[in-house]
Design a protein around this motif. Structure first.
Motif, PDB file in Angstrom:
ATOM      1  N   ARG A   1      -3.766  16.150  10.344  1.00 53.75           N
ATOM      2  CA  ARG A   1      -4.635  15.079  10.690  1.00 53.75           C
ATOM      3  C   ARG A   1      -6.060  15.921  11.348  1.00 53.75           C
ATOM      4  NH1 ARG A   1      -0.288  11.376  10.046  1.00 53.75           N
ATOM      5  NH2 ARG A   1       0.028  10.280   8.550  1.00 53.75           N
TER       6      ARG A   1
ATOM      7  N   GLN B   1       4.210  11.500  11.504  1.00 57.51           N
ATOM      8  CA  GLN B   1       3.165  11.411  12.695  1.00 57.51           C
ATOM      9  C   GLN B   1       2.372  12.698  12.833  1.00 57.51           C
ATOM     10  OE1 GLN B   1       2.999   9.342  15.223  1.00 57.51           O
ATOM     11  NE2 GLN B   1       3.901   8.183  13.396  1.00 57.51           N
TER      12      GLN B   1
ATOM     13  N   ASN C   1      -1.838   1.775  15.761  1.00 53.90           N
ATOM     14  CA  ASN C   1      -1.214   1.312  14.293  1.00 53.90           C
ATOM     15  C   ASN C   1      -0.026   1.735  13.895  1.00 53.90           C
ATOM     16  OD1 ASN C   1      -3.021  -1.402  14.285  1.00 53.90           O
ATOM     17  ND2 ASN C   1      -4.651  -0.240  13.066  1.00 53.90           N
ATOM     18  N   TYR C   2      -0.601   2.536  14.388  1.00 54.80           N
ATOM     19  CA  TYR C   2       0.524   3.998  13.483  1.00 54.80           C
ATOM     20  C   TYR C   2       1.799   5.558  14.329  1.00 54.80           C
ATOM     21  CZ  TYR C   2      -1.905   2.048   9.631  1.00 54.80           C
ATOM     22  OH  TYR C   2      -3.193   1.246   8.334  1.00 54.80           O
ATOM     23  N   GLN C   3       1.380   5.452  15.382  1.00 56.49           N
ATOM     24  CA  GLN C   3       1.584   6.634  16.201  1.00 56.49           C
ATOM     25  C   GLN C   3       3.013   5.360  17.026  1.00 56.49           C
ATOM     26  OE1 GLN C   3      -0.703   8.800  17.801  1.00 56.49           O
ATOM     27  NE2 GLN C   3       0.164   9.325  20.436  1.00 56.49           N
TER      28      GLN C   3
ATOM     29  N   MET D   1      -3.826   9.125   4.444  1.00 60.01           N
ATOM     30  CA  MET D   1      -4.448   7.923   5.382  1.00 60.01           C
ATOM     31  C   MET D   1      -4.536   6.582   4.960  1.00 60.01           C
ATOM     32  SD  MET D   1      -8.135   6.126   5.678  1.00 60.01           S
ATOM     33  CE  MET D   1      -9.287   7.953   4.580  1.00 60.01           C
ATOM     34  N   GLU D   2      -3.478   6.806   3.681  1.00 58.97           N
ATOM     35  CA  GLU D   2      -3.358   5.311   3.346  1.00 58.97           C
ATOM     36  C   GLU D   2      -1.893   5.097   2.765  1.00 58.97           C
ATOM     37  OE1 GLU D   2      -6.312   4.193   0.405  1.00 58.97           O
ATOM     38  OE2 GLU D   2      -7.564   4.590   1.215  1.00 58.97           O
TER      39      GLU D   2
ATOM     40  N   THR E   1       1.059   7.127   6.104  1.00 61.62           N
ATOM     41  CA  THR E   1       1.090   6.108   8.064  1.00 61.62           C
ATOM     42  C   THR E   1       1.917   6.773   8.621  1.00 61.62           C
ATOM     43  OG1 THR E   1       1.116   3.806   7.680  1.00 61.62           O
ATOM     44  CG2 THR E   1      -0.851   4.984   6.697  1.00 61.62           C
ATOM     45  N   ASP E   2       3.283   6.670   8.036  1.00 58.39           N
ATOM     46  CA  ASP E   2       4.445   6.870   8.870  1.00 58.39           C
ATOM     47  C   ASP E   2       4.696   8.321   8.978  1.00 58.39           C
ATOM     48  OD1 ASP E   2       4.555   7.432   5.905  1.00 58.39           O
ATOM     49  OD2 ASP E   2       6.908   7.575   6.072  1.00 58.39           O
TER      50      ASP E   2
ATOM     51  N   TRP F   1      -6.240   4.057  15.118  1.00 62.57           N
ATOM     52  CA  TRP F   1      -4.918   4.647  14.247  1.00 62.57           C
ATOM     53  C   TRP F   1      -3.717   4.659  15.335  1.00 62.57           C
ATOM     54  CZ3 TRP F   1      -3.641   6.357  10.029  1.00 62.57           C
ATOM     55  CH2 TRP F   1      -2.643   7.260   9.607  1.00 62.57           C
TER      56      TRP F   1
ATOM     57  N   TYR G   1      -9.727   9.542   9.612  1.00 61.70           N
ATOM     58  CA  TYR G   1      -8.550   9.156   9.767  1.00 61.70           C
ATOM     59  C   TYR G   1      -8.318   6.956   8.858  1.00 61.70           C
ATOM     60  CZ  TYR G   1      -5.299  11.391  12.761  1.00 61.70           C
ATOM     61  OH  TYR G   1      -4.953  12.060  14.006  1.00 61.70           O
TER      62      TYR G   1
END
Length: 104
Positions: free
Chosen positions: A41, A29, A79-81, A22-23, A26-27, A76, A69
């Motif tokens: 996840r 996938q 921000n990250y996908q 989670m922290e 996050t890179d 999510w 998450y």
């Protein structure tokens, strides 16, 4: 080792894994995790939800994902996908069928 200590250690390891994904990573996938490890996840949050439901705690898939998450799935994704290639999608279809849909 007594059962209580074992459960506490397992819970601590799970919390560390959750925090790591989670922290700190996050890179990484979900599709890559699924393709390489057979879980992601979303699987972890589903297992959490299933465990809660077995204990009589009502929890939806979205509630479990937000707990895992630390935000909504929409947040999510925003921000990250990243974009997924057709090759990764094809690998995912195989991994999902094998690991989630109960195939062999």
């Amino acid at each position: 080792m007594d059962k209580k200590t074992q459960i506490e250690l397992e819970a601590a390891a799970f919390r560390t894994l959750r925090e790591h994904l989670m922290e700190k990573r996050t890179d990484v996938q979900n599709i890559d995790m699924m393709n390489l490890a057979g879980f992601c996840r979303n699987c972890l949050s589903r297992w959490y939800q299933e465990a809660a439901n077995k204990q009589g705690i009502e929890m939806t898939k979205d509630e479990a994902r937000e707990i895992f998450y630390g935000m909504t799935m929409d947040e999510w994704r925003s921000n990250y996908q990243t974009e997924v290639t057709n090759e990764k999608k094809a690998e995912f279809d195989v991994a999902f069928a094998k690991n989630v849909s109960g195939g062999t």
